[in-house]
Design a protein around this motif. Structure first.
Motif, short mmCIF file in Angstrom:
data_model
loop_
_atom_site.label_atom_id
_atom_site.label_comp_id
_atom_site.label_asym_id
_atom_site.label_seq_id
_atom_site.Cartn_x
_atom_site.Cartn_y
_atom_site.Cartn_z
N UNK A 174 29.79 53.58 39.88
CA UNK A 174 30.34 52.22 39.86
C UNK A 174 30.95 51.91 38.50
N UNK A 175 32.09 51.26 38.51
CA UNK A 175 32.71 50.78 37.28
C UNK A 175 32.08 49.43 36.90
N UNK A 176 31.57 49.32 35.69
CA UNK A 176 30.99 48.06 35.21
C UNK A 176 31.87 47.55 34.07
N UNK A 177 32.43 46.36 34.25
CA UNK A 177 33.41 45.81 33.31
C UNK A 177 32.92 44.45 32.83
N UNK A 178 33.04 44.21 31.54
CA UNK A 178 32.68 42.91 30.98
C UNK A 178 33.90 42.01 30.95
N UNK A 179 33.71 40.77 31.38
CA UNK A 179 34.73 39.73 31.23
C UNK A 179 34.15 38.65 30.33
N UNK A 180 34.82 38.36 29.23
CA UNK A 180 34.35 37.35 28.28
C UNK A 180 35.56 36.59 27.77
#
Length: 348
Positions: free
Chosen positions: A276-282
């Motif tokens: 799974x790709x885990x991406x942070x959005x901030x």
């Protein structure tokens, strides 16, 4: 006199009064009408869990350093969702393109205070659209946070998207995902919020307390799983369930403000085996691949345009408008009775 909401310690709130400061060159003075309380980031300062209260952020190294607190109580003027009326403009700014004039309503960030002294460059283009109610201006920042998560999700028409958390930002994420062409599944632990999610475009809703969410998402998608999950609640078990809910090679956007150690998050399970790709959005920046065309400023302005065009409803999300004198009660409500509130707004 200026009134400022401040935290004097964990779960301690007061409204302090100060003499109004002279307006320095290059600034505007804004009389606050409304200021929205963040039920995520802001409550971490109220509760005393925010990392800035125990460590220092090294902006150059992009690391938190142990040993000293970056901020200390009292923490004054927290808040990032304000709307107000311009009452004074520094004289040398006259004629600056896009500069709001005295008497205009503007949106921006100057904290929970009765007046803001704001650098001019931060207010260019921030006049509230004429067809918007003033209260809607308090949603520019929270709307941008939701919008940023949707951009990071890279949603394509017809894809299955699960949105974990249906507070204010989660509901806006649900609506924006639907506008982007997604088939949205909304997840929350509160049935009332799931009911609202249906009106904001969710095709399915699952209760995190009573439903086996990952299994239900896979059942609803023919055993495949969601293409994308957006986790907006900031709760580690929800992030873990989001990772379990997506397909092989699927994408999970983590947009919550997670506190402490990751209890309930097991990265050796589905995350590892399904790649799974885990991406942070901030909200400090936009997805890197869009940085040439998008900016945080564009996110905010575009979101307000969507509200003005009646593509997104925000004012119905306001559950409480609280006089600033009663600010302490507003935080108790959000902290202790979250099921009774959505967007709580301070009125000045």
């Amino acid at each position: 006199m200026e009134r400022v909401v401040q935290f004097t310690g964990p779960r301690q709130v007061e409204v302090a009064e100060h003499e109004s400061a002279p307006l320095p060159p290059g600034h505007l003075r804004v009389r606050t009408l409304y200021s929205g309380i963040s039920a995520g980031t802001e409550l971490t300062a109220y509760r005393g869990t925010n990392p800035y209260l125990t460590r220092t952020w090294d902006a150059e190294a992009r690391l938190f350093r142990d040993g000293a607190a970056g901020i200390e109580y009292p923490v004054a003027g927290w808040g990032y969702s304000e709307v107000g009326e311009v009452t004074e403009v520094s004289p040398e700014l006259a004629g600056t393109p896009g500069m709001p004039a005295t008497g205009e309503l503007v949106w921006g960030i100057w904290g929970h205070r009765s007046e803001g002294i704001v650098p001019a460059e931060r207010m260019i283009g921030h006049a509230l659209p004429q067809d918007l109610a003033p209260l809607a201006g308090a949603f520019a920042r929270v709307g941008a946070i939701a919008y940023n998560a949707v951009l990071a999700a890279d949603i394509h028409l017809g894809e299955e998207v699960a949105v974990f958390g249906q507070g204010v930002i989660g509901l806006l994420t649900t609506r924006l995902s639907q506008l982007n062409g997604a088939r949205v599944t909304a997840v929350d632990a509160l049935d009332g919020r799931l009911e609202t999610a249906r009106t904001y475009g969710a095709r399915r809703t699952f209760n995190a307390r009573t439903d086996a969410v990952a299994e239900r998402v896979r059942e609803a998608t023919g055993g495949v799983g969601a293409d994308v999950a957006i986790e907006i609640s900031g709760v580690y078990p929800a992030l873990h369930e989001a990772l379990r809910s997506v397909t092989v090679g699927g994408r999970v956007v983590a947009s919550g403000f997670y506190q402490g150690d990751g209890a309930g998050l097991r990265l050796g399970d589905e995350f590892h085996h399904n790649r799974v790709q885990l991406i942070c959005s901030q909200i400090g920046g936009v997805p890197p691949q869009l940085a040439g065309r998008w900016s945080v400023e564009r996110l905010q302005r575009t979101f307000l345009s969507l509200v003005a065009e009646e593509q997104v409803d925000v004012t119905s999300l306001v559950s409480h408008i609280v006089p600033v004198a009663d600010a302490a009660e507003a935080y108790v409500l959000l902290d202790e009775r979250p099921a009774d509130a959505l967007q709580v707004v301070l009125e000045f």
